[in-house]
Design a protein around this motif. Structure first.
Motif, mmCIF file in Angstrom:
data_model
loop_
_atom_site.group_PDB
_atom_site.id
_atom_site.type_symbol
_atom_site.label_atom_id
_atom_site.label_comp_id
_atom_site.label_asym_id
_atom_site.label_seq_id
_atom_site.Cartn_x
_atom_site.Cartn_y
_atom_site.Cartn_z
ATOM 1 N N SER A 100 0.574 -1.305 0.187
ATOM 2 C CA SER A 100 -0.151 0.098 0.013
ATOM 3 C C SER A 100 0.832 1.310 -0.024
ATOM 4 O O SER A 100 0.488 2.092 -0.823
ATOM 5 C CB SER A 100 -0.961 -0.040 1.368
ATOM 6 N N PRO B 234 -4.797 7.679 0.363
ATOM 7 C CA PRO B 234 -3.296 7.184 0.606
ATOM 8 C C PRO B 234 -3.383 6.868 1.795
ATOM 9 O O PRO B 234 -3.931 6.957 2.751
ATOM 10 C CB PRO B 234 -2.856 8.822 0.402
ATOM 11 N N THR C 44 0.775 5.275 -5.041
ATOM 12 C CA THR C 44 0.103 6.593 -4.980
ATOM 13 C C THR C 44 -0.469 7.169 -6.324
ATOM 14 O O THR C 44 -0.125 6.441 -7.526
ATOM 15 C CB THR C 44 1.275 7.643 -4.649
ATOM 16 N N THR D 163 -5.018 5.707 7.135
ATOM 17 C CA THR D 163 -5.497 6.612 5.690
ATOM 18 C C THR D 163 -6.120 7.580 5.908
ATOM 19 O O THR D 163 -7.138 7.924 6.851
ATOM 20 C CB THR D 163 -6.320 5.568 4.691
#
Length: 653
Positions: free
Chosen positions: A70, A80, A74, A95
């Motif tokens: 993760s 994000p 981006t 997040t």
């Protein structure tokens, strides 16, 4: 759309990492999602894995790997990753917070997306998958529940973590799991879950957004699987240009599908044409973003729970209890937190908790040998071993990580209480190790008449918090009793409450305990039991049985979906199973859009199956299996209720 931030539950932490928790966003079988604020004020979603899952080394390793993946990704229209601690005792990740409904929720409430928003949706989600695939990562769980329709555009979520959390691929045992209708043909055939599989799911997702119909229909999982492998998707009503793109992504063979980057480019051209702008294939990402913003039409949501002063309300009710969407300043995880309105006898009693300390009867609690009234004022300490202002003065601040956890939790959970115009201000949490006592010094502000009631709220909160933090998380700590010291300005400090939180397992008031009905077989569920049931179990036998029951109920519900007149349940978080501390199993459903008749019919079906499951388990394990009662709860947009309950004896009859 109601506020997404829901009330805290007893024992929820005040902080996770650098983030201050302000509420709970949801809870599922793998963990709890908390609403939080970063130090600079950014709204954050913090996902914390349940302790039982964290104890599994393989799960923890997969979680750590997915956090690493993760962090690599981006791009636009993704949520994000901000930070994570996969090696913490309770692994977590944070997040950015994405306000808005999921695609599933929007379609249920509003129907298909308009043409402009549909093109923006297709473009944005394709761009999100292109960014994921560019980082050599596969999402593996593209479905309506994993796309949020924010005011600024669609956002793809649960990337990577979805695979670690629910195994939407071939698991280590080789067993296929996932959501029928969102699994590619090759995934069904061989277990392959690559970028091409993401694109197949994207095509089904866009078709669903355009028509409001599941592209491969509903029915038993094997029937849906057959349609995915060999049938055609239902694309009637889609705009022609977008339909041609979707048809290519729904090709049965993965090598026949276009890439996410190619699809994003084609969709952006359609989007540009929709806004009558001339663009070429070299369209800049910023221009695409402008086009999506121009055609995207979702209301701006301002959940007041992020900004309002924290409150908390707890109560035990019989039969029906309302969800109070109270704003709290602490961590809240499932999907819907059920907090009772102050209508029941649990915390509404104006008698202090019964003192169960070994040394003496608690101040403010009647001594049965001496007679007296449960609402008597606390007596002045006479040096007879009771907790007192003097023993409070002997107590010390927290030492060590365990005591600091206790202090933070007590401070938070009591500080969020505002009832009947009374505000609680915790002043100090201290410890008397020799006496095994935890002290809370506090002040009250507001109407004099409401003080006793508010103290009951504080006592209940403190009792439940200490059960969570001491008994569950730090059982090595010696503390067994909690003491409340009122040091409100204008009066002499005095001990207002004492109780043993290990023996008063339900944290009931003295009046509550006195009025509790005898166990004559006519059992009814209550908020205390429900609250216990929503806390994750660490007992492997309970976890396995709960999973078995949940899967049975999901299957039975989906088989009966057409008869009930509802869409099948695709998200395993929509139905949950848990156990209280004594003898009851609770089942709750988080759907908000069913009619009263549908709720009643579903509850009748589920109650019978749950009762039979418990009876069968009891017959196999005998008295070693303590759960002989069950309750079915329903949570809706404006509240929740117990709809059915009973005992295994009723099934046996």
């Amino acid at each position: 759309m109601s506020a997404r931030v829901q009330p805290a539950r007893p024992g929820d932490p005040a902080r996770i990492g650098p983030y201050r928790i302000v509420g709970r966003l949801g809870e599922g079988g793998m963990g709890t999602v908390h609403a939080a604020l970063a130090p600079e004020g950014l709204r954050v979603a913090v996902k914390v894995i349940h302790p039982a899952r964290a104890e599994d080394p393989e799960f923890r390793a997969r979680f750590r790997r997915e956090v690493e993946l993760s962090a690599r990704v981006t791009g636009p229209y993704l949520i994000p990753l901000l930070s994570a601690e996969p090696d913490a005792a309770a692994p977590w990740l944070a997040t950015a917070y994405a306000p808005g409904p999921t695609l599933n929720q929007h379609l249920s409430a509003q129907g298909p997306l308009s043409v402009g928003s549909l093109y923006a949706f297709a473009t944005g989600t394709a761009q999100a998958l292109a960014a994921i695939h560019a980082a050599d990562v596969v999402h593996r769980d593209v479905k309506p529940q994993n796309v949020i329709l924010t005011p600024a555009g669609p956002r793809v979520l649960d990337f990577g973590i979805a695979h670690a959390a629910d195994g939407t691929s071939v698991t280590r045992t080789g067993v296929m799991t996932g959501t029928p209708g969102w699994i590619s043909p090759e995934h069904y055939r061989t277990g392959t879950a690559g970028p091409d599989g993401d694109m197949f799911a994207w095509g089904a997702l866009v078709a669903y957004a355009a028509t409001g119909r599941l592209p491969f229909g509903t029915g038993a999982p094997d029937v849906v699987a057959f349609r995915v492998i060999s049938g055609d998707a239902d694309l009637d009503g889609m705009p022609d240009g977008l339909r041609r793109i979707v048809e290519k992504t729904l090709a049965k063979e993965p090598e026949d599908r276009p890439t996410a980057a190619a699809v994003a480019e084609e969709c952006s051209v359609l989007l540009a044409a929709q806004t009558t702008q001339v663009v070429d294939t070299g369209l800049e990402a910023t221009m695409v973003g402008d086009l999506i913003a121009a055609e995207w039409h979702m209301p701006t949501l301002d959940d007041p729970a992020w900004n309002a002063p924290p409150t908390r309300s707890r109560a035990r009710t019989i039969g029906i209890f309302l969800v109070v969407v109270a704003v709290v300043g602490g961590v809240v995880g499932g999907t819907v937190a059920l907090a009772g309105q102050d209508t029941g006898s649990g915390t509404a009693s104006q008698a202090p908790l019964r003192g169960n300390t070994s040394s003496a009867t608690a101040p403010g609690t009647p001594d049965p040998a001496a007679g007296g009234n449960s609402t008597d004022k606390p007596k002045k300490d006479q040096g007879d071993g009771r907790a007192s202002v003097d023993t409070w003065k002997e107590s010390r601040p927290a030492q060590g990580s365990g005591e600091h956890d206790v202090a933070r939790a007590v401070w938070h959970d009591t500080g969020v209480i505002h009832t009947d115009g009374i505000e609680v201000s915790p002043e100090k949490v201290t410890f008397h190790e020799a006496r095994k006592e935890v002290y809370l010094a506090y002040t009250l502000k507001g109407d004099e008449d409401g003080r006793m009631y508010t103290e009951t709220e504080v006592a209940t909160a403190m009792c439940q918090t200490l059960q969570d933090v001491v008994i569950r998380l730090h059982p090595d700590l010696p503390y067994r009793t909690y003491v409340m010291v009122d040091q409100t300005t204008g009066r002499a400090p005095h001990v207002s409450w004492v109780d043993d939180f290990t023996t008063n397992t339900t944290c009931m008031t003295a009046a509550d305990q006195q009025d509790a009905p005898a166990d004559d077989g006519s059992w009814t569920p209550d908020m205390t039991g429900y609250t216990e049931a929503t806390r994750p179990s660490s007992d492997q036998s309970e976890i396995r049985f709960a999973d078995t029951v949940m899967n049975d109920l999901l299957g039975a519900t989906n088989v009966s979906a057409a008869e009930l007149g509802v869409q099948k349940i695709e998200d395993t978080d929509d139905i949950a199973v848990g156990f209280d501390k004594t003898s009851a199993m609770y089942v709750w459903n988080n759907h908000v859009d069913w009619s009263r008749q549908q709720i009643d019919e579903w509850s009748d079906m589920v109650a019978g199956r749950v009762c039979e499951s418990l009876l069968s388990k009891r017959r196999v394990e005998g008295s070693a299996w303590p759960y002989t009662r069950f309750a079915i709860a329903w949570s809706g947009a404006s509240g929740a209720e117990f709809t059915r309950w009973g005992t295994v004896e009723e099934c046996a009859d």
